[in-house]
Design an enzyme around this catalytic site. Structure first.
Site, PDB file in Angstrom:
ATOM      1  N   ARG A 143      -0.878  32.681   2.354  1.00 11.10           N
ATOM      2  CA  ARG A 143      -1.777  32.626   3.515  1.00 11.10           C
ATOM      3  C   ARG A 143      -0.978  32.315   4.777  1.00 11.10           C
ATOM      4  O   ARG A 143      -1.187  32.911   5.832  1.00 11.10           O
ATOM      5  CB  ARG A 143      -2.847  31.553   3.303  1.00 11.10           C
ATOM      6  CG  ARG A 143      -3.885  31.871   2.251  1.00 11.10           C
ATOM      7  CD  ARG A 143      -4.879  30.722   2.188  1.00 11.10           C
ATOM      8  NE  ARG A 143      -5.968  30.968   1.260  1.00 11.10           N
ATOM      9  CZ  ARG A 143      -5.954  30.614  -0.012  1.00 11.10           C
ATOM     10  NH1 ARG A 143      -4.871  30.014  -0.509  1.00 11.10           N
ATOM     11  NH2 ARG A 143      -6.981  30.849  -0.802  1.00 11.10           N
ATOM     12  N   ILE A 144      -0.051  31.360   4.665  1.00 11.48           N
ATOM     13  CA  ILE A 144       0.732  30.974   5.837  1.00 11.48           C
ATOM     14  C   ILE A 144       1.702  32.086   6.210  1.00 11.48           C
ATOM     15  O   ILE A 144       1.835  32.441   7.391  1.00 11.48           O
ATOM     16  CB  ILE A 144       1.479  29.658   5.576  1.00 11.48           C
ATOM     17  CG1 ILE A 144       0.484  28.529   5.321  1.00 11.48           C
ATOM     18  CG2 ILE A 144       2.403  29.308   6.744  1.00 11.48           C
ATOM     19  CD1 ILE A 144       1.111  27.252   4.797  1.00 11.48           C
ATOM     20  N   GLU A 195      10.806  13.980  -0.103  1.00 15.26           N
ATOM     21  CA  GLU A 195       9.991  14.162   1.099  1.00 15.26           C
ATOM     22  C   GLU A 195      10.497  13.311   2.261  1.00 15.26           C
ATOM     23  O   GLU A 195      10.551  13.778   3.395  1.00 15.26           O
ATOM     24  CB  GLU A 195       8.537  13.810   0.782  1.00 15.26           C
ATOM     25  CG  GLU A 195       7.577  13.945   1.938  1.00 15.26           C
ATOM     26  CD  GLU A 195       7.159  15.374   2.221  1.00 15.26           C
ATOM     27  OE1 GLU A 195       6.418  15.579   3.193  1.00 15.26           O
ATOM     28  OE2 GLU A 195       7.556  16.284   1.481  1.00 15.26           O
ATOM     29  N   ASP A 205      10.631  20.794   8.187  1.00 17.41           N
ATOM     30  CA  ASP A 205       9.450  19.936   8.228  1.00 17.41           C
ATOM     31  C   ASP A 205       9.210  19.292   6.874  1.00 17.41           C
ATOM     32  O   ASP A 205       8.415  18.370   6.757  1.00 17.41           O
ATOM     33  CB  ASP A 205       8.219  20.759   8.636  1.00 17.41           C
ATOM     34  CG  ASP A 205       6.999  19.886   8.887  1.00 17.41           C
ATOM     35  OD1 ASP A 205       7.125  18.926   9.668  1.00 17.41           O
ATOM     36  OD2 ASP A 205       5.931  20.160   8.300  1.00 17.41           O
ATOM     37  N   ALA A 223       7.373  24.808   3.827  1.00 18.47           N
ATOM     38  CA  ALA A 223       6.693  24.933   2.542  1.00 18.47           C
ATOM     39  C   ALA A 223       6.848  23.640   1.751  1.00 18.47           C
ATOM     40  O   ALA A 223       6.062  22.711   1.920  1.00 18.47           O
ATOM     41  CB  ALA A 223       7.243  26.138   1.782  1.00 18.47           C
ATOM     42  N   ARG A 224       7.854  23.577   0.907  1.00 10.43           N
ATOM     43  CA  ARG A 224       8.179  22.364   0.167  1.00 10.43           C
ATOM     44  C   ARG A 224       9.690  22.238   0.096  1.00 10.43           C
ATOM     45  O   ARG A 224      10.405  23.232  -0.015  1.00 10.43           O
ATOM     46  CB  ARG A 224       7.587  22.399  -1.250  1.00 10.43           C
ATOM     47  CG  ARG A 224       6.074  22.255  -1.311  1.00 10.43           C
ATOM     48  CD  ARG A 224       5.640  20.860  -0.854  1.00 10.43           C
ATOM     49  NE  ARG A 224       4.193  20.657  -1.000  1.00 10.43           N
ATOM     50  CZ  ARG A 224       3.303  20.911  -0.042  1.00 10.43           C
ATOM     51  NH1 ARG A 224       3.717  21.406   1.118  1.00 10.43           N
ATOM     52  NH2 ARG A 224       2.025  20.682  -0.252  1.00 10.43           N
ATOM     53  N   HIS A 242       6.871  16.358   8.098  1.00  9.89           N
ATOM     54  CA  HIS A 242       5.776  17.081   7.443  1.00  9.89           C
ATOM     55  C   HIS A 242       4.523  17.081   8.321  1.00  9.89           C
ATOM     56  O   HIS A 242       3.428  16.694   7.906  1.00  9.89           O
ATOM     57  CB  HIS A 242       5.469  16.472   6.076  1.00  9.89           C
ATOM     58  CG  HIS A 242       4.808  17.445   5.140  1.00  9.89           C
ATOM     59  ND1 HIS A 242       4.770  17.258   3.773  1.00  9.89           N
ATOM     60  CD2 HIS A 242       4.153  18.610   5.369  1.00  9.89           C
ATOM     61  CE1 HIS A 242       4.112  18.261   3.198  1.00  9.89           C
ATOM     62  NE2 HIS A 242       3.725  19.096   4.157  1.00  9.89           N
ATOM     63  N   ASP A 252       8.612  39.057  -1.423  1.00 11.31           N
ATOM     64  CA  ASP A 252       7.519  38.540  -2.225  1.00 11.31           C
ATOM     65  C   ASP A 252       7.339  39.478  -3.405  1.00 11.31           C
ATOM     66  O   ASP A 252       6.966  40.639  -3.221  1.00 11.31           O
ATOM     67  CB  ASP A 252       6.224  38.448  -1.419  1.00 11.31           C
ATOM     68  CG  ASP A 252       5.122  37.706  -2.176  1.00 11.31           C
ATOM     69  OD1 ASP A 252       4.915  38.013  -3.372  1.00 11.31           O
ATOM     70  OD2 ASP A 252       4.465  36.842  -1.578  1.00 11.31           O
TER      71      ASP A 252
END
Length: 328
Positions: free
Chosen positions: A158-159, A267, A262, A238-239, A286, A178
């Site tokens: 979606r992003i 984290e 970010d 993302a992560r 984040h 993708d």
């Protein structure tokens, strides 16, 4: 909901609308469901719909046994993987997520960072602060600018799709990696599908929007990072686990590439992490997702979904268990 989140999600307008849609006590927020306090246990026994957000406790079979009337979960945030369990799907509970709504601020953040990166704004600001004197910026920044640039998007999530959409007015060539996107779909998106290696080698900016899955851990490792051109920028919203930080740090310390991070792995980077001090790294905590006033957009969406449920209509953004294997 997580501590403190409920108060930021609901303003007086939302309290009024929620009261009109359902019988509820908007002041009652459950942080613990495994052994809930009496007021929460009583509410759970009567609940037909749960409104959840970040930090929501898991809806285990035991919790669901204590909520025999539960029919739907409306999540005012993105991923539901942390609290919607297999027991929910086994009992046929309908689930809605605000992932599509939360994608917008992340995409906006990403767009801003792409434009700033190609303009070499961080470098210019750093040099300006150091020089404090007249300087020929046209010479020093001769390779800067957003005209005729190439952006590589990893993941048509979606992003990722929002980023592609927001980039269109600026006219860059967009490469996409993708494995689930067909050539026909890529053509509709206006992007060129390529391998991950080709994307890294051919992009001025690489931006990561793939989900965190076992298969995507360290998706970008030493090989992929080495393929990025000198002066390129990596953006990760993302992560952190999608990038092998042990491979990224040498590239950043050398100054060969830049990064906008970010998210990191872990984290919160250790206090002595070079990421805090490197001049070619923009490190943010984040914050690309919904923040501040943007939280109200999530609430608006959740209440829209509750309205649809009350009128017997399907959710606009349902979560399906078969999609969770390749989504965040």
């Amino acid at each position: 909901m997580g501590p403190g989140i409920a108060g930021r999600l609901l303003d007086p307008r939302h309290h009024t609308r929620l009261a009109a849609l359902a019988r509820t006590d908007s002041r009652l927020v459950a942080h613990e469901l495994a052994a809930p306090p009496p007021a929460v246990a009583a509410a759970l026994a009567e609940a037909e719909v749960l409104l959840t957000c970040w930090g929501a406790p898991p809806l285990t079979a035991r919790v669901l046994d204590a909520a025999p009337r539960l029919r739907a979960v409306i999540h005012a945030a993105g991923s539901v993987k942390h609290h919607v369990t297999d027991a929910c799907w086994e009992r046929g509970i309908a689930v809605s997520s605000a992932a599509a709504v939360n994608a917008l601020p992340v995409a906006e953040y990403t767009l801003a960072m792409i434009l700033l990166a190609n303009k070499r704004v961080l470098h210019a600001a750093r040099r300006y602060r150091a020089l404090r004197a007249p300087h020929d910026w046209q010479v020093e920044l001769a390779d800067a600018g957003n005209y005729r640039r190439t952006v590589g998007v990893i993941g048509a999530s979606r992003i990722g799709r929002r980023v592609i959409e927001l980039l269109r007015p600026f006219g860059p060539a967009v490469l996409l990696h993708d494995p689930y996107v067909t050539a026909a779909e890529a053509a509709r998106l206006g992007v060129r599908p390529v391998s991950l290696g080709a994307l890294c080698a051919g992009s001025d900016v690489v931006t990561v929007h793939a989900p965190q899955l076992p298969a995507t851990r360290h998706l970008l490792g030493a090989r992929e990072l080495a393929l990025m051109p000198d002066g390129a920028t990596l953006i990760n919203t993302a992560r952190g686990s999608l990038v092998d930080e042990s491979a990224l740090l040498p590239e950043l310390v050398s100054g060969r590439i830049d990064a906008v991070l970010d998210v990191t792995d872990p984290e919160l980077p250790p206090a002595d992490s070079p990421l805090y001090e490197l001049p070619n790294v923009l490190l943010t905590p984040h914050v690309a997702g919904s923040l501040g006033t943007e939280l109200h957009r999530l609430t608006d969406h959740a209440l829209d979904e509750l309205d649809r449920y009350a009128r017997g209509l399907p959710f606009t953004d349902p979560v399906r268990p078969e999609d969770l294997g390749r989504s965040a």
